[in-house]
Write a protein that holds these residues in place. Structure first.
Motif, PDB file in Angstrom:
ATOM      1  N   GLY A  75       0.792  -1.223   0.000  1.00  0.00           N
ATOM      2  CA  GLY A  75       0.000   0.000   0.000  1.00  0.00           C
ATOM      3  C   GLY A  75       0.822   1.269   0.000  1.00  0.00           C
ATOM      4  N   ASN A  76       0.108   2.355   0.235  1.00  0.00           N
ATOM      5  CA  ASN A  76       0.738   3.674   0.252  1.00  0.00           C
ATOM      6  C   ASN A  76       1.760   3.759   1.379  1.00  0.00           C
ATOM      7  N   THR A  77       2.779   4.550   1.143  1.00  0.00           N
ATOM      8  CA  THR A  77       3.808   4.746   2.160  1.00  0.00           C
ATOM      9  C   THR A  77       3.470   5.913   3.088  1.00  0.00           C
ATOM     10  N   GLU A  78       2.433   6.682   2.741  1.00  0.00           N
ATOM     11  CA  GLU A  78       1.899   7.740   3.588  1.00  0.00           C
ATOM     12  C   GLU A  78       0.473   8.019   3.145  1.00  0.00           C
ATOM     13  N   SER A  79      -0.318   8.612   4.031  1.00  0.00           N
ATOM     14  CA  SER A  79      -1.722   8.876   3.724  1.00  0.00           C
ATOM     15  C   SER A  79      -1.839   9.733   2.469  1.00  0.00           C
ATOM     16  N   GLY A  80      -2.600   9.235   1.496  1.00  0.00           N
ATOM     17  CA  GLY A  80      -2.774   9.957   0.243  1.00  0.00           C
ATOM     18  C   GLY A  80      -1.604   9.838  -0.708  1.00  0.00           C
ATOM     19  N   GLY A  81      -0.578   9.083  -0.333  1.00  0.00           N
ATOM     20  CA  GLY A  81       0.612   8.937  -1.169  1.00  0.00           C
ATOM     21  C   GLY A  81       0.429   7.876  -2.233  1.00  0.00           C
ATOM     22  N   SER A  82       1.530   7.456  -2.803  1.00  0.00           N
ATOM     23  CA  SER A  82       1.477   6.448  -3.856  1.00  0.00           C
ATOM     24  C   SER A  82       1.790   5.076  -3.272  1.00  0.00           C
ATOM     25  N   SER A  83       1.363   4.043  -3.992  1.00  0.00           N
ATOM     26  CA  SER A  83       1.601   2.682  -3.518  1.00  0.00           C
ATOM     27  C   SER A  83       3.057   2.298  -3.754  1.00  0.00           C
ATOM     28  N   SER A  84       3.464   1.265  -3.055  1.00  0.00           N
ATOM     29  CA  SER A  84       4.842   0.811  -3.123  1.00  0.00           C
ATOM     30  C   SER A  84       4.998  -0.286  -4.167  1.00  0.00           C
ATOM     31  N   SER A  85       6.138  -0.332  -4.829  1.00  0.00           N
ATOM     32  CA  SER A  85       6.434  -1.437  -5.745  1.00  0.00           C
ATOM     33  C   SER A  85       7.150  -2.555  -5.004  1.00  0.00           C
ATOM     34  N   SER A  86       7.400  -2.342  -3.724  1.00  0.00           N
ATOM     35  CA  SER A  86       8.045  -3.334  -2.876  1.00  0.00           C
ATOM     36  C   SER A  86       7.103  -3.737  -1.755  1.00  0.00           C
ATOM     37  N   LEU A  87       7.154  -5.002  -1.383  1.00  0.00           N
ATOM     38  CA  LEU A  87       6.397  -5.455  -0.229  1.00  0.00           C
ATOM     39  C   LEU A  87       7.049  -4.860   1.011  1.00  0.00           C
ATOM     40  N   LEU A  88       6.254  -4.112   1.781  1.00  0.00           N
ATOM     41  CA  LEU A  88       6.773  -3.453   2.971  1.00  0.00           C
ATOM     42  C   LEU A  88       6.238  -4.133   4.222  1.00  0.00           C
ATOM     43  N   SER A  89       6.946  -3.979   5.314  1.00  0.00           N
ATOM     44  CA  SER A  89       6.499  -4.524   6.588  1.00  0.00           C
ATOM     45  C   SER A  89       6.785  -3.514   7.688  1.00  0.00           C
ATOM     46  N   VAL A  90       5.946  -3.553   8.709  1.00  0.00           N
ATOM     47  CA  VAL A  90       6.119  -2.647   9.834  1.00  0.00           C
ATOM     48  C   VAL A  90       5.701  -3.371  11.114  1.00  0.00           C
ATOM     49  N   ALA A  91       6.502  -3.237  12.156  1.00  0.00           N
ATOM     50  CA  ALA A  91       6.193  -3.845  13.453  1.00  0.00           C
ATOM     51  C   ALA A  91       5.252  -2.921  14.215  1.00  0.00           C
ATOM     52  N   VAL A  92       4.157  -3.492  14.695  1.00  0.00           N
ATOM     53  CA  VAL A  92       3.181  -2.752  15.492  1.00  0.00           C
ATOM     54  C   VAL A  92       2.783  -3.612  16.695  1.00  0.00           C
ATOM     55  N   ALA A  93       2.479  -2.960  17.797  1.00  0.00           N
ATOM     56  CA  ALA A  93       2.124  -3.672  19.025  1.00  0.00           C
ATOM     57  C   ALA A  93       0.621  -3.906  19.089  1.00  0.00           C
ATOM     58  N   ALA A  94       0.234  -5.124  19.411  1.00  0.00           N
ATOM     59  CA  ALA A  94      -1.180  -5.432  19.614  1.00  0.00           C
ATOM     60  C   ALA A  94      -1.682  -4.664  20.829  1.00  0.00           C
ATOM     61  N   ILE A  95      -2.948  -4.222  20.770  1.00  0.00           N
ATOM     62  CA  ILE A  95      -3.584  -3.574  21.914  1.00  0.00           C
ATOM     63  C   ILE A  95      -4.924  -4.265  22.173  1.00  0.00           C
ATOM     64  N   SER A  96      -5.483  -4.072  23.340  1.00  0.00           N
ATOM     65  CA  SER A  96      -6.764  -4.702  23.667  1.00  0.00           C
ATOM     66  C   SER A  96      -7.897  -4.054  22.879  1.00  0.00           C
ATOM     67  N   LEU A  97      -8.984  -4.799  22.711  1.00  0.00           N
ATOM     68  CA  LEU A  97     -10.147  -4.243  22.028  1.00  0.00           C
ATOM     69  C   LEU A  97     -10.728  -3.075  22.817  1.00  0.00           C
ATOM     70  N   GLU A  98     -10.649  -3.129  24.134  1.00  0.00           N
ATOM     71  CA  GLU A  98     -11.155  -2.042  24.970  1.00  0.00           C
ATOM     72  C   GLU A  98     -10.340  -0.763  24.742  1.00  0.00           C
ATOM     73  N   GLU A  99      -9.025  -0.893  24.690  1.00  0.00           N
ATOM     74  CA  GLU A  99      -8.191   0.278  24.417  1.00  0.00           C
ATOM     75  C   GLU A  99      -8.464   0.814  23.018  1.00  0.00           C
ATOM     76  N   CYS A 100      -8.655  -0.083  22.070  1.00  0.00           N
ATOM     77  CA  CYS A 100      -8.950   0.314  20.694  1.00  0.00           C
ATOM     78  C   CYS A 100     -10.246   1.123  20.635  1.00  0.00           C
ATOM     79  N   GLU A 101     -11.290   0.619  21.297  1.00  0.00           N
ATOM     80  CA  GLU A 101     -12.566   1.343  21.339  1.00  0.00           C
ATOM     81  C   GLU A 101     -12.402   2.713  21.974  1.00  0.00           C
TER      82      GLU A 101
END
Length: 183
Positions: A75-101
Motif C-alpha cells: 500500500g501507500n507509504t503515507e496517507s494519500g501517497g502512492s503505492s509501493s512497488s516493494s512489499l513493505l512490513s512494519v512492526a506494530v504492538a497489539a492492543i486490547s479491544l477495549e483500548e482500541c474502542e
C-alpha cells in the motif's frame, strides 16, 4: 518499515488467481465484521528460502496486548501517497479491544472478530487492505493472526490499525478450502 521485498522483474513471480471467495456475511457498508476473502491461485506457490509459508493462526496464536506483530502490504507509504512497488512490513504492538474502542472514542464499532495494533508513527495504509498481520509463534513458525481491514488515515496519533481476527474464522476457512498443514 522493517523491510522490503522488491517485485520480480520477470513474469515468473506473477501468480494468477483462479477464484475469490468473499465471506458470505460480509457487508461493506456495515461495520467491517467478517472482512475477509479467500483467494485460490491457479497453481501452487513454489516455496524457497525466500518464499516461506505463513501458517493459519489459531486462538492460541492471537497476540496479547503489547505483543509485537508485523503488518505487510504494497500500500501507500503515507496517507494519500502512492503505492509501493516493494512489499513493505512494519512492526506494530497489539492492543486490547477495549483500548482500541477508547482510542476511537465510539466513532467505530470494534467487535470480538477484530484485532487492533498501534505503535506511534507506524501503521498499515491505504492499499494494504487484505494484507497480513503476522507474528512469530513460540514454535518458530510465522502465523497470520490478522488481515488489514481499516483505520483512520495512516499512522495517525492514537488511531490504531484494525484487523480481521483470523482465528475467529478458522472453521469457515477450513470448510471452504479444506484442512491444510503448515510447517
Amino acid at each position: 518499515m522493517l523491510g522490503r521485498c522488491d517485485l520480480p522483474d520477470s513474469s515468473e513471480g506473477l501468480l494468477k488467481i483462479a477464484q475469490v471467495v468473499i465471506h458470505p456475511d460480509f457487508s461493506p457498508g456495515n461495520d467491517f465484521s467478517n472482512d475477509l476473502s479467500l483467494v485460490q491461485l491457479e497453481n501452487p506457490v513454489g516455496f524457497t528460502s525466500n518464499v516461506i509459508p505463513v501458517c493459519l493462526g489459531t486462538l492460541e496464536d492471537d497476540p496479547l496486548p503489547s505483543n509485537t506483530t508485523v503488518a505487510v502490504g504494497w500500500g501507500n507509504t503515507e496517507s494519500g501517497g502512492s503505492s509501493s512497488s516493494s512489499l513493505l512490513s512494519v512492526a506494530v504492538a497489539a492492543i486490547s479491544l477495549e483500548e482500541c474502542e477508547t482510542l476511537y472514542e465510539g466513532t467505530v464499532i470494534i467487535t470480538p472478530v477484530m484485532l487492533c495494533a498501534y505503535s506511534p508513527g507506524k501503521d498499515a495504509c491505504q492499499g494494504d487492505s487484505g494484507g497480513g498481520l503476522v507474528r512469530l509463534a513460540s514454535d518458530g513458525r510465522w502465523v497470520v493472526v490478522g488481515i488489514v481491514s481499516f483505520g483512520k488515515g495512516c499512522a495517525e496519533h492514537n488511531a490504531p490499525g484494525v484487523y480481521t481476527r483470523v482465528s475467529s474464522f478458522n472453521t469457515w476457512i477450513t470448510e471452504t478450502v479444506g484442512n491444510a498443514t503448515c510447517s
